[in-house]
Each structure stands twice: as C-alpha cells, then as structure tokens.
Design a protein around this motif. Structure first.
Motif, PDB file in Angstrom:
ATOM      1  N   THR A  32       7.160  22.643 -21.953  1.00 42.39           N
ATOM      2  CA  THR A  32       6.754  24.047 -21.801  1.00 42.39           C
ATOM      3  C   THR A  32       7.492  24.920 -22.830  1.00 42.39           C
ATOM      4  OG1 THR A  32       8.271  24.053 -19.904  1.00 42.39           O
ATOM      5  CG2 THR A  32       5.920  24.099 -19.426  1.00 42.39           C
ATOM      6  N   CYS A  53      11.894  37.208 -22.553  1.00 37.89           N
ATOM      7  CA  CYS A  53      12.618  36.331 -21.612  1.00 37.89           C
ATOM      8  C   CYS A  53      13.269  35.189 -22.369  1.00 37.89           C
ATOM      9  CB  CYS A  53      11.662  35.713 -20.598  1.00 37.89           C
ATOM     10  SG  CYS A  53      11.055  36.861 -19.391  1.00 37.89           S
ATOM     11  N   MET A  54      12.516  34.585 -23.284  1.00 36.57           N
ATOM     12  CA  MET A  54      13.038  33.419 -24.006  1.00 36.57           C
ATOM     13  C   MET A  54      14.257  33.786 -24.838  1.00 36.57           C
ATOM     14  SD  MET A  54       9.531  31.593 -25.134  1.00 36.57           S
ATOM     15  CE  MET A  54      10.252  30.089 -25.796  1.00 36.57           C
ATOM     16  N   GLY A  57      17.257  33.984 -22.820  1.00 46.92           N
ATOM     17  CA  GLY A  57      17.635  32.771 -22.085  1.00 46.92           C
ATOM     18  C   GLY A  57      17.227  32.820 -20.624  1.00 46.92           C
TER      19      GLY A  57
HETATM   20  P1  AMP Z   1      13.392  24.864 -23.535  1.00 45.02           P
HETATM   21  O1  AMP Z   1      12.835  24.547 -24.876  1.00 45.02           O
HETATM   22  O2  AMP Z   1      12.898  23.930 -22.454  1.00 45.02           O
HETATM   23  O3  AMP Z   1      14.898  24.990 -23.538  1.00 45.02           O
HETATM   24  O4  AMP Z   1      12.829  26.304 -23.144  1.00 45.02           O
HETATM   25  C1  AMP Z   1      13.127  27.446 -23.925  1.00 45.02           C
HETATM   26  C2  AMP Z   1      12.870  28.707 -23.103  1.00 45.02           C
HETATM   27  O5  AMP Z   1      11.490  28.769 -22.749  1.00 45.02           O
HETATM   28  C3  AMP Z   1      13.612  28.792 -21.779  1.00 45.02           C
HETATM   29  O6  AMP Z   1      14.935  29.285 -21.925  1.00 45.02           O
HETATM   30  C4  AMP Z   1      12.717  29.754 -20.996  1.00 45.02           C
HETATM   31  O7  AMP Z   1      12.883  31.084 -21.440  1.00 45.02           O
HETATM   32  C5  AMP Z   1      11.320  29.293 -21.430  1.00 45.02           C
HETATM   33  N1  AMP Z   1      10.803  28.203 -20.557  1.00 45.02           N
HETATM   34  C6  AMP Z   1      10.510  26.926 -20.927  1.00 45.02           C
HETATM   35  N2  AMP Z   1      10.039  26.217 -19.887  1.00 45.02           N
HETATM   36  C7  AMP Z   1      10.037  27.058 -18.829  1.00 45.02           C
HETATM   37  C8  AMP Z   1       9.681  26.914 -17.460  1.00 45.02           C
HETATM   38  N3  AMP Z   1       9.228  25.756 -16.967  1.00 45.02           N
HETATM   39  N4  AMP Z   1       9.818  28.010 -16.652  1.00 45.02           N
HETATM   40  C9  AMP Z   1      10.250  29.190 -17.134  1.00 45.02           C
HETATM   41  N5  AMP Z   1      10.615  29.385 -18.398  1.00 45.02           N
HETATM   42  C10 AMP Z   1      10.516  28.336 -19.255  1.00 45.02           C
END
Ligand code: AMP
Length: 214
Positions: A32, A53-54, A57
C-alpha cells in the motif's frame, strides 16, 4: 484466492522479504505504501488525499486504504496469491480485509511478524535508499547498489524517502506501536501468525520465512 501478510514496524524488512518471496513463491506483491507513493507522484485524487499524512508519518484513512485494496484485488483472477506488505495497519483494516475475503472466498494462510529492536529499525531506516522508479530497496552499508546512487534493477535514481528522515521515523515507530502492533494479538488469536527474528541479515529473515512454507 489466497494471501499472506507481512507485518512489522517500519524498517523491519517487509519490502525486502517481499522481493524474495515474490521470486521464490510467486506471490503478487501488494504494498500500500508503494501504491500511495505512485498516487502522490501522479498527482491523482488519492495521492492528494494521502500526501500530508504520509509526509508526517501518520496513517492515511482506513476507508481510503480499503478502497484501494478492494480495487486492486478485483483486478486479479480467483487463483491469485497476494502478499500484503504494510497492509493491514489497523484493526479496522484487518476487519475490512476479513469481510472482503469472506465475500470473495479468500483465505489468509500466513501472517509473518517481522520482529526487530527499535534501535535496529532506526539505524536501518536512516541508511535506506529506495529506487524512484521501481521501489527496490537498498542499505548504504549492508546492501549497497553496484554503482552508488543507481538502482541495480532498472538504473533508476536512488533517493532517501522523505519519511525516512529522523523526526518522521520516530513518529512512524510510535504510530506502529499504537495502531499496528495490536494486530499481532489479533492474528495470534487466529493461529496464523509466525514470528520471525528480523534483527539480522536479509538472508537470515528470508530463510526463516521460507522454512515455514515447507
Ligand atoms: P510504507 O511504505 O509501508 O512504510 O508506507 C508509507 C506511508 O504510507 C505510511 O507511513 C502511511 O502514511 C501510508 N500507508 C501505507 N500503508 C498504509 C496503510 N495500510 N494504512 C494507512 N496508511 C498507510
């Protein structure tokens, strides 16, 4: 339809294990985080909603994530084998996945819980570099590319994800502890969780996971 889930804090090695299991076991890698980063890059509506949001963090909304997952799953045939990386991240998402799979006749066969100490996660994230085009993951010391700054897979530029900055890392760890770690108990109660010691090398984690399939 069958699925496995890779669960673990930021920097635990979910993406690296996913690359291995994709090749070894033929799972479709559904990250995701990668999907959201692609959406941000393309400037789509989903990207605009997720971006703030991303960068902080924080997690993006459960409703948005479940919509993305439903759409993605619907694109594949019934015999597809999914590997969810970074999803589910909240109990609400786990329940959403459960309902979706009940509807379409899907089974979650394994949940891998990648466990590593907090100081290891912090050090790894600070040294992580990611390919801008294919998302391949490197570690500047333990898993460097052949040519500095260039992806071995497709020659793309390696960059440091903005959310891999020190301040955001600490928030992501907190978000993981509060919102995602409760999933360990949720899946343990369903007796499908396998704990992996993810504090060592990538190869070590890969081999532990592989042994569980035998
Ligand atoms: P990641 O690459 O899995 O570390 O995700 C990077 C960012 O994307 C996270 O810090 C969240 O902001 C968002 N994100 C990814 N997957 C999710 C999820 N399943 N639920 C909520 N936010 C997500």
């Amino acid at each position: 339809m069958e699925a496995i889930i890779l669960l673990g804090g930021p920097g635990a090695g979910k993406g690296t294990l996913a690359d291995f299991l994709k090749t070894q076991k033929g799972y479709l890698h559904i990250s995701t985080g990668d999907m959201l980063r692609a959406a941000v890059k393309s400037g789509s509506e989903v990207g605009l909603e997720a971006k703030t949001c991303m960068e902080a963090g924080e997690l993006v909304s459960d409703a948005l994530i479940l919509k993305i997952i439903k759409n993605r799953v619907a694109q594949e045939p019934a015999e597809a084998k999914f590997m969810f990386d970074g999803f589910p991240r909240t109990l609400e998402q786990a329940e959403g996945l459960h309902s979706l799979f009940a509807e379409i006749g899907g089974t979650i066969s394994h949940v891998f819980n990648l466990d590593a100490d907090r100081d290891i996660l912090i050090r790894r994230l600070a040294a992580r570099r990611t390919c801008r085009t294919c998302g391949a993951i490197y570690h500047v010391i333990n898993m460097p590319p052949k040519v500095e700054g260039i992806c071995d897979v497709d020659g793309g530029e390696l960059y440091q994800r903005p959310d891999d900055s020190e301040e955001t890392i600490l928030n992501r760890l907190e978000v993981y502890a509060k919102q995602t770690a409760p999933l360990i108990g949720y899946y343990r109660a369903r007796e499908i969780i396998h704990d992996l010691d993810a504090g060592g090398s990538a190869d070590n984690t890969d081999q532990q996971a592989l042994a569980i399939f035998v």
